[in-house]
Design an enzyme around this catalytic site. Structure first.
Site, PDB file in Angstrom:
ATOM      1  N   SER A 142       0.913  -1.949   0.053  1.00 52.54           N
ATOM      2  CA  SER A 142      -0.059  -0.335   0.087  1.00 52.54           C
ATOM      3  C   SER A 142       0.578   0.931  -0.295  1.00 52.54           C
ATOM      4  CB  SER A 142      -0.568  -0.260   1.653  1.00 52.54           C
ATOM      5  OG  SER A 142      -1.506   1.139   1.831  1.00 52.54           O
ATOM      6  N   TYR A 155      -3.202  -0.194   9.748  1.00 56.68           N
ATOM      7  CA  TYR A 155      -3.639  -0.510   8.801  1.00 56.68           C
ATOM      8  C   TYR A 155      -2.098   0.105   7.942  1.00 56.68           C
ATOM      9  CZ  TYR A 155      -4.667  -1.076   3.999  1.00 56.68           C
ATOM     10  OH  TYR A 155      -4.487  -0.656   2.816  1.00 56.68           O
TER      11      TYR A 155
HETATM   12  P1  NAP Z   1     -11.514  -5.803  -0.586  1.00 56.88           P
HETATM   13  O1  NAP Z   1     -12.675  -5.390  -1.781  1.00 56.88           O
HETATM   14  O2  NAP Z   1     -12.498  -5.296   0.432  1.00 56.88           O
HETATM   15  O3  NAP Z   1     -11.452  -6.816  -1.085  1.00 56.88           O
HETATM   16  C1  NAP Z   1     -10.734  -7.788   0.287  1.00 56.88           C
HETATM   17  C2  NAP Z   1     -10.914  -9.109  -0.096  1.00 56.88           C
HETATM   18  O4  NAP Z   1      -9.683  -9.531   1.511  1.00 56.88           O
HETATM   19  C3  NAP Z   1     -12.183  -9.879  -0.232  1.00 56.88           C
HETATM   20  O5  NAP Z   1     -12.223 -10.917  -0.370  1.00 56.88           O
HETATM   21  C4  NAP Z   1     -12.354 -10.134   1.813  1.00 56.88           C
HETATM   22  O6  NAP Z   1     -13.556 -11.622   1.217  1.00 56.88           O
HETATM   23  C5  NAP Z   1     -10.327 -11.125   1.619  1.00 56.88           C
HETATM   24  N1  NAP Z   1     -10.264 -11.322   3.265  1.00 56.88           N
HETATM   25  C6  NAP Z   1     -10.784 -10.149   4.424  1.00 56.88           C
HETATM   26  N2  NAP Z   1      -9.971 -10.845   5.298  1.00 56.88           N
HETATM   27  C7  NAP Z   1      -9.898 -11.349   5.271  1.00 56.88           C
HETATM   28  C8  NAP Z   1      -9.361 -12.553   6.280  1.00 56.88           C
HETATM   29  N3  NAP Z   1      -9.055 -12.389   7.480  1.00 56.88           N
HETATM   30  N4  NAP Z   1      -8.982 -14.010   5.535  1.00 56.88           N
HETATM   31  C9  NAP Z   1      -8.985 -14.428   3.704  1.00 56.88           C
HETATM   32  N5  NAP Z   1      -9.906 -13.075   3.657  1.00 56.88           N
HETATM   33  C10 NAP Z   1     -10.023 -12.046   3.780  1.00 56.88           C
HETATM   34  O7  NAP Z   1     -10.432  -4.427  -0.302  1.00 56.88           O
HETATM   35  P2  NAP Z   1      -9.265  -4.264  -1.790  1.00 56.88           P
HETATM   36  O8  NAP Z   1      -9.678  -3.275  -2.289  1.00 56.88           O
HETATM   37  O9  NAP Z   1      -9.569  -4.935  -3.008  1.00 56.88           O
HETATM   38  O10 NAP Z   1      -8.053  -4.861  -1.444  1.00 56.88           O
HETATM   39  C11 NAP Z   1      -7.503  -5.872  -1.612  1.00 56.88           C
HETATM   40  C12 NAP Z   1      -6.179  -5.238  -1.125  1.00 56.88           C
HETATM   41  O11 NAP Z   1      -5.468  -4.450  -1.182  1.00 56.88           O
HETATM   42  C13 NAP Z   1      -5.765  -5.325   0.787  1.00 56.88           C
HETATM   43  O12 NAP Z   1      -4.880  -6.382   0.835  1.00 56.88           O
HETATM   44  C14 NAP Z   1      -5.764  -4.102   0.933  1.00 56.88           C
HETATM   45  O13 NAP Z   1      -4.749  -3.311   1.630  1.00 56.88           O
HETATM   46  C15 NAP Z   1      -4.985  -3.511  -0.948  1.00 56.88           C
HETATM   47  N6  NAP Z   1      -5.366  -2.358  -1.130  1.00 56.88           N
HETATM   48  C16 NAP Z   1      -6.059  -1.770  -1.388  1.00 56.88           C
HETATM   49  C17 NAP Z   1      -5.730  -0.605  -1.997  1.00 56.88           C
HETATM   50  C18 NAP Z   1      -7.392   0.104  -2.730  1.00 56.88           C
HETATM   51  O14 NAP Z   1      -7.236   1.456  -3.363  1.00 56.88           O
HETATM   52  N7  NAP Z   1      -8.583   0.039  -3.021  1.00 56.88           N
HETATM   53  C19 NAP Z   1      -4.929   0.619  -2.261  1.00 56.88           C
HETATM   54  C20 NAP Z   1      -3.330  -0.487  -1.398  1.00 56.88           C
HETATM   55  C21 NAP Z   1      -4.093  -1.673  -0.600  1.00 56.88           C
HETATM   56  P3  NAP Z   1     -13.885 -12.185   2.544  1.00 56.88           P
HETATM   57  O15 NAP Z   1     -14.468 -10.990   3.402  1.00 56.88           O
HETATM   58  O16 NAP Z   1     -14.855 -13.198   1.309  1.00 56.88           O
HETATM   59  O17 NAP Z   1     -13.123 -12.970   2.813  1.00 56.88           O
END
Ligand code: NAP
Length: 251
Positions: A142, A155
């Protein structure tokens, strides 16, 4: 284009039911890998796997909660029923909770670091145990791996820690042929970040900080994820590639 192909590889992506994980899983399937979509909730995993299989790719779903090392161990036992090899692990599962630091309690701290940092490490440990002829691990980091963002301290601690895990595992496992890299997405609209985008003032402020003056599209993460896990990146390890429209370059 063979150097970018993942044909014959098996890739597990955590948190693959939606958002960034789902996009990366689709890209890796299209690059030729058998993808294992993992997460806590079976319905979106089954849905994503079914769509990929119907399109002629190979995908399976695996329910696994990365917040618990015991659940990860049990998940990897079930993984052996889906594939006899693992070449790629994408540590994507993550949660984010905005909270003023004076109000962060132990449970919140443990929840956020337990999923984003501890979970990623224990998945990597399990994966490395079964990556026979080498492999590739990709940690989704991130901007908070590099800069401090107010009200996102647990975070940021987790994602800064994940950058450290990326470098240290890269050094430790290079002799075993396992490469460990990271991607640091900038601002991408997903379920995790949806709340921010509803705030027009926030959007305008952030756009002012991004030199490309737009937010990222999920597809713009896919090529880098495939590349870093492909033969084209065979001498790249311990690196984190920020995909942020120039944000970090300009602050
Ligand atoms: P998201 O749409 O909320 O997806 C998160 C995923 O993680 C969901 O599929 C969720 O599914 C799963 N998850 C959460 N807790 C879990 C656990 N304990 N065990 C297994 N699976 C789990 O968020 P996203 O934006 O796609 O984020 C994906 C990654 O990118 C994360 O690591 C986030 O920190 C990183 N990121 C995102 C952004 C952004 O701008 N979106 C920026 C920087 C980094 P379930 O709830 O069904 O398990």
């Amino acid at each position: 284009m063979e150097m970018f192909s993942l044909r014959g590889r098996c890739a597990m992506i955590t948190g693959a039911g939606r958002g960034i994980g789902r996009a990366i899983a689709g890209a890796m399937a299209r690059a030729g890998a058998h993808v294992i979509l993992s997460g806590r909730t079976s319905a979106p995993l089954n849905d994503a796997a079914e769509i990929l299989n119907q399109s002629g790719y190979t995908a399976s779903a695996l329910v696994m909660d990365v917040a618990s090392p015991a659940a990860i161990e049990a998940g990897f036992v079930r993984l052996s029923g889906l594939t006899d090899r693992l070449d790629i692990l994408v540590n994507n599962a993550g949660i984010e909770e905005i909270c003023p630091s004076v109000d962060v309690d132990e449970a919140r701290w443990d929840r956020i670091l337990g999923t984003n940092l501890k979970g990623a490490f224990f998945c990597a440990r399990q994966a490395a145990r079964i990556m026979g002829q080498g492999g590739s691990i990709l940690n989704i980091c991130s901007l908070t791996s590099e800069v401090g963002i107010p009200t996102a301290v647990p975070y940021g601690a987790a994602k800064t820690g994940l950058a450290g895990v990326t470098r240290a595992l890269a050094a430790e496992w290079a002799p075993r042929g396992i490469r460990v890299n990271g991607i640091g997405p900038g601002y991408f609209r997903t379920a995790m970040t949806e709340g921010f985008y509803a705030d027009e003032d926030w959007c305008q402020t952030m756009l002012g900080k991004i030199p490309m003056r737009r937010f990222g599209e999920l597809a713009e993460l896919e090529g880098a994820a495939v590349f870093l896990c492909s033969p084209a990146a065979s001498y790249i390890t311990g690196q984190i590639l920020y995909i942020d429209g120039g944000f970090l370059a300009s602050i």
